[in-house]
Design an enzyme around this catalytic site. Structure first.
Site: not given
Ligand SMILES: O=C(O)CCC(=O)N[C@@H](CCC(=O)O)C(=O)O
Ligand SMILES: [Zn+2]
Length: 350
Positions: A68, A71, A165, A229
């Site tokens: 993504h 990010e 991410h 994350e």
């Protein structure tokens, strides 16, 4: 022997593979060269660079970011690691494949260009009757680069893929990892120890196959693989890199050391969650009853409204059902919300 593209001298001098990738959004001529310390460097494509140390290795490690494009913290971490390796400041003892997943989406500062890359892996890039687009082609190529990388590893090498991410929302547990569905195989305490060393003490256990990059490497290549994350999405320059120091140190140790020792496993160091259910958006009219600043891991009382999809309301069906990745703007048919409940370490951990 590959040709010597124009970019090579600049890459050797600066190590700036990120800028090179951003300047070549979908394609980059392959090349290879050797560092003074004997590490072989292969540029496979834009955003895809492999390092092969001269020594015998025991680990094949994929570190991906920018699946993504907005990010940015993981991109900055990988950019730094690549630069230090190319400049000879960090000597590797393990094979590493770095991937910046979607360079064009980095340039436009968005999650994706046309389609969410992380919904296209495990073959979902190529579906009869669905036209190909740049992200679909990219997903197919990334799968191939990962396949080739793992297949060229030493016999018996351990395979790892950490897909880095940051989350759209804030999270009660700032850093967390998604452990892809293992089809009944046990979860590994050693991997939880690695994550803890990265500063990640919270792990969600998936219970079904997915179209994500981490599931692909886990399922197809048997890699220890996670979506990690690392905090909340921020533009370049706004990340407090001190918050990622443990992650960077741990990744540095992983790729540069022959063996890394982590502290002994202690269940009380972790917060583990089992995925309770996935709610997909099937209607244009999809909404959440909570605000955009409701954080990941916010728990709901049994019977409270979690989401409304057209005429279908979804209520929490267990006390404390907690929300992860709520996003009402996903494409129809895609995951708009995961919910989780706490779980304990049991006999399914080795
Ligand atoms: O914060 C969000 O809503 C999304 C953050 C993100 O990109 N998460 C990954 C998780 C992938 C997985 O489930 O393993 C994604 O949604 O692709
Ligand atoms: Zn992401």
């Amino acid at each position: 022997m590959l040709a010597k593209p124009d970019y090579l001298n600049d890459l050797k001098n600066t190590g700036d593979f990120l800028t090179l990738s951003r300047n070549n959004e979908w394609h980059l001529e392959p090349s290879e060269f050797t560092l003074e310390n004997g590490t072989g460097v292969t540029v496979h494509d834009t955003g895809v660079i492999e390092f092969q140390p001269k020594v015998t290795t025991t680990k094949d490690i994929v570190l991906s970011s920018a699946v993504h494009g907005n990010e940015t913290a993981p991109i900055e971490i990988c950019d730094d690691l690549i630069k230090t390796i190319i400049k000879g400041e960090l000597e590797l003892n393990q094979r590493v494949l770095f991937i910046f997943g979607n360079p064009k989406s980095i340039n436009i500062g968005l999650r994706f260009v046309e389609e969410n890359l992380n919904r296209l892996f495990n073959g979902h890039h190529t579906v009869e009757g669905v036209p190909m687009n740049d992200e679909r082609k990219r997903a197919a190529k990334l799968e191939q680069y990962v396949t080739d990388f793992f297949s060229r590893g030493q016999q018996g090498s351990a395979r790892y893929h950490y897909d880095l991410h940051t989350a759209i929302r804030g999270s009660k547990n700032e850093k967390f990892a998604v452990y892809p569905y293992l089809h009944g195989k046990p979860w590994k305490k050693s991997q939880l120890q690695f994550l803890l060393s990265c500063g990640v003490n919270t792990v969600l256990m998936m219970k079904s196959p997915a179209t994500t990059f981490s599931y692909y490497s886990s399922y197809v290549h048997g890699a220890d693989s996670f979506t990690v994350e690392l905090g909340q999405v921020k533009p370049f320059g706004e990340n407090d890199m001190a918050r990622f120091a443990k992650t960077k140190q741990t990744l540095t140790a992983l790729i540069s050391q022959k063996e890394v020792q982590y502290p002994h496993f202690n269940a009380s160091d972790f917060e583990l969650f089992a995925v309770h259910r996935t709610i997909n958006r099937t209607q244009e009219d999809f909404s959440f009853p909570f605000s955009d600043d409701a954080e990941n891991f916010t728990g709901f009382a049994k019977g409270e409204l979690l989401a409304t999809d057209g005429d279908t309301p979804y209520y929490a069906d267990v006390e404390g059902e907690a929300i992860i990745f709520p996003n009402a703007n996903v494409a129809l048919g895609q995951r708009a919300l995961l919910t989780v409940t706490p779980m304990q370490v049991d006999s399914n951990f080795v």
